[in-house]
Design a protein around this motif. Structure first.
Motif, mmCIF file in Angstrom:
data_model
loop_
_atom_site.group_PDB
_atom_site.id
_atom_site.type_symbol
_atom_site.label_atom_id
_atom_site.label_comp_id
_atom_site.label_asym_id
_atom_site.label_seq_id
_atom_site.Cartn_x
_atom_site.Cartn_y
_atom_site.Cartn_z
ATOM 1 N N MET A 109 0.819 -1.208 0.000
ATOM 2 C CA MET A 109 0.000 0.000 0.000
ATOM 3 C C MET A 109 0.853 1.258 0.000
ATOM 4 N N ALA A 110 2.044 1.219 0.616
ATOM 5 C CA ALA A 110 2.935 2.376 0.583
ATOM 6 C C ALA A 110 3.338 2.692 -0.855
ATOM 7 N N ASN A 111 3.622 1.667 -1.639
ATOM 8 C CA ASN A 111 3.982 1.879 -3.042
ATOM 9 C C ASN A 111 2.810 2.413 -3.851
ATOM 10 N N LEU A 112 1.627 1.901 -3.606
ATOM 11 C CA LEU A 112 0.459 2.351 -4.355
ATOM 12 C C LEU A 112 0.019 3.748 -3.939
ATOM 13 N N ASP A 113 0.131 4.061 -2.638
ATOM 14 C CA ASP A 113 -0.246 5.388 -2.156
ATOM 15 C C ASP A 113 0.620 6.476 -2.768
ATOM 16 N N THR A 114 1.897 6.166 -2.990
ATOM 17 C CA THR A 114 2.822 7.184 -3.497
ATOM 18 C C THR A 114 2.951 7.153 -5.014
ATOM 19 N N ASN A 115 2.244 6.248 -5.682
ATOM 20 C CA ASN A 115 2.363 6.126 -7.138
ATOM 21 C C ASN A 115 0.983 5.887 -7.751
ATOM 22 N N PRO A 116 0.203 6.937 -7.975
ATOM 23 C CA PRO A 116 -1.152 6.782 -8.523
ATOM 24 C C PRO A 116 -1.182 6.066 -9.872
ATOM 25 N N GLN A 117 -0.156 6.274 -10.705
ATOM 26 C CA GLN A 117 -0.137 5.607 -12.002
ATOM 27 C C GLN A 117 0.013 4.104 -11.847
#
Length: 411
Positions: free
Chosen positions: A370-378
């Motif tokens: 989730m940290a990766n997805l939260d900081t990378n909307p694309q």
């Protein structure tokens, strides 16, 4: 952790400070911008609810921040970036912004928020994995996690005596007359990955590594479950939680995956018919629900006094007393403060099962994803496109697993 209806303003109801402020105390006005959860439209009822809670909050926190006045405004997640960019460019941007982690990151990248200068006390008050979800590649903290909303199962007790404890029980019940609803976006589906131990494959890909054959097999099994479940007559995948909530209230669906922040609306509408339980386990183990974070960000147009008042509030709101009082009073959110979390677990029977994953490794995997997805909307959008193709049957589980690996390893 999303944003949730109790938000900033509900915290104030839990406080017990004196409301008598000297008339000589200078007034500090803070403009507060808040978003509703994704796909939620701002209604008159929402605005009125916020104004009512705001009045209570202002009275309650005057001992913490004397002379404080808050001016609220509500936005949809789709509109907030353009609105705040316009306001900030004219020098009239908000002092505090309250939203979920991904929205706060996007606003920070749009240069309408300043980084949060966390004190040592604040860093110690928030679980490190949650702070990581708000830390960008430059090491800046884009917002302060204040609470977590948690994934649950909500059901109509007049239709279901008990909620399914496993995916096998869910499949059996959906073969009868019971109707089950699941939100199809990845954040809302993540709980089911744990039932197949599919998380390790995603983490390996995010780290640029190749998942083992066993890890890939578990991912394919999970994707296969999504596709097979979507073909069942009495299981419906819907795009958003508000639609699921409305259909449960209207009696069209008997069971839904939900978030703890939806409980006030569901309780109000369904009364004693509302049942709440953990999400069903699968062949590989328990469900692994993740949290949505409610995050406070700092606007860029604050005066020195406004910024000082904002930081005072942020310092207070993550301390154990405020955190545990909020959670115990409303039971719609979970603390970000580990000390407060331990208190909540000891005072609400069953909370340890309802709110927390048993596996520490599962928590770490979920937080990293989730940290990766939260900081990378694309990246989030790309992953969602693949999930949608699987659910709609236009992509095989095996093909989708390969596409997910290639997408994540490039992140």
């Amino acid at each position: 952790m999303v944003v949730q209806r109790i938000g900033l303003l509900a915290v104030g109801i839990t406080l017990t400070a004196c409301s008598n402020t000297s008339s000589k105390q200078p007034t500090t006005l803070l403009r507060v911008a808040r978003t509703l959860p994704s796909s939620e439209a701002v209604t008159t009822a929402d605005s009125e609810r916020d104004r009512k809670l705001l009045r209570q909050f202002q009275v309650s926190v005057r001992e913490v921040v004397p002379g404080l006045q808050l001016q609220p405004s509500l936005y949809t997640q789709k509109s907030i970036e353009s609105e705040l960019r316009r306001q900030t460019n004219s020098g009239l941007g908000p002092d505090l912004v309250i939203s979920d982690a991904s929205t706060i990151h996007a606003l920070f990248e749009a240069r309408v928020l300043d980084p949060v200068p966390l004190t040592k006390e604040q860093r110690e008050a928030v679980a490190p994995a949650l702070l990581k979800r708000l830390t960008n590649d430059q090491g800046q903290v884009t917002g302060l996690p204040v609470s977590q909303s948690l994934q649950l199962a909500c059901y109509d007790k007049s239709k279901l005596t008990t909620a399914p404890a496993s995916l096998q029980e869910l499949a059996k019940a959906s073969g009868g007359e019971s109707v089950f609803g699941i939100a199809q976006n990845f954040e809302d589906l993540y709980w089911s990955m744990g039932s197949f131990n599919a998380g390790p494959a995603l983490v390996k890909s995010l780290r640029g590594e190749t998942p083992t054959a066993t890890e890939t097999h578990q991912l394919v099994r999970w994707l296969g479950w999504l596709q097979n479940t979507s073909f069942q007559q009495n299981v419906v995948f819907l795009r958003d939680q508000p639609t699921l909530r409305r259909q449960l209230i209207q009696g069209r669906i008997d069971w839904i995956s939900c978030w703890s922040t939806q409980l006030p609306q569901l309780r109000e509408a369904m009364k004693d018919q509302l049942g709440v339980s953990v999400l069903p386990a699968g062949p590989a183990g328990q469900a692994t629900p993740v949290s949505k974070l409610q995050v406070w960000g700092l606007g860029r147009n604050s005066s020195q006094r406004q910024r000082a008042s904002s930081e005072e509030l942020m310092q207070f709101i993550v301390q154990p007393w405020a955190q545990k009082t909020w959670s115990l009073r409303y039971r719609t959110s979970y603390p970000v403060n580990p000390v407060a979390a331990a208190i909540v677990n000891s005072q609400i029977p069953g909370t340890d099962d309802l709110y927390l994953m048993k596996s520490k490794q599962g928590i770490l995997i979920g937080d990293e994803i989730m940290a990766n997805l939260d900081t990378n909307p694309q990246l989030n959008a790309g992953l969602q496109d693949i999930i949608n193709d699987v659910i709609f049957g236009t992509e095989s589980p095996a093909q989708a697993a390969g596409k997910i690996h290639n997408l994540l390893k490039r992140a």
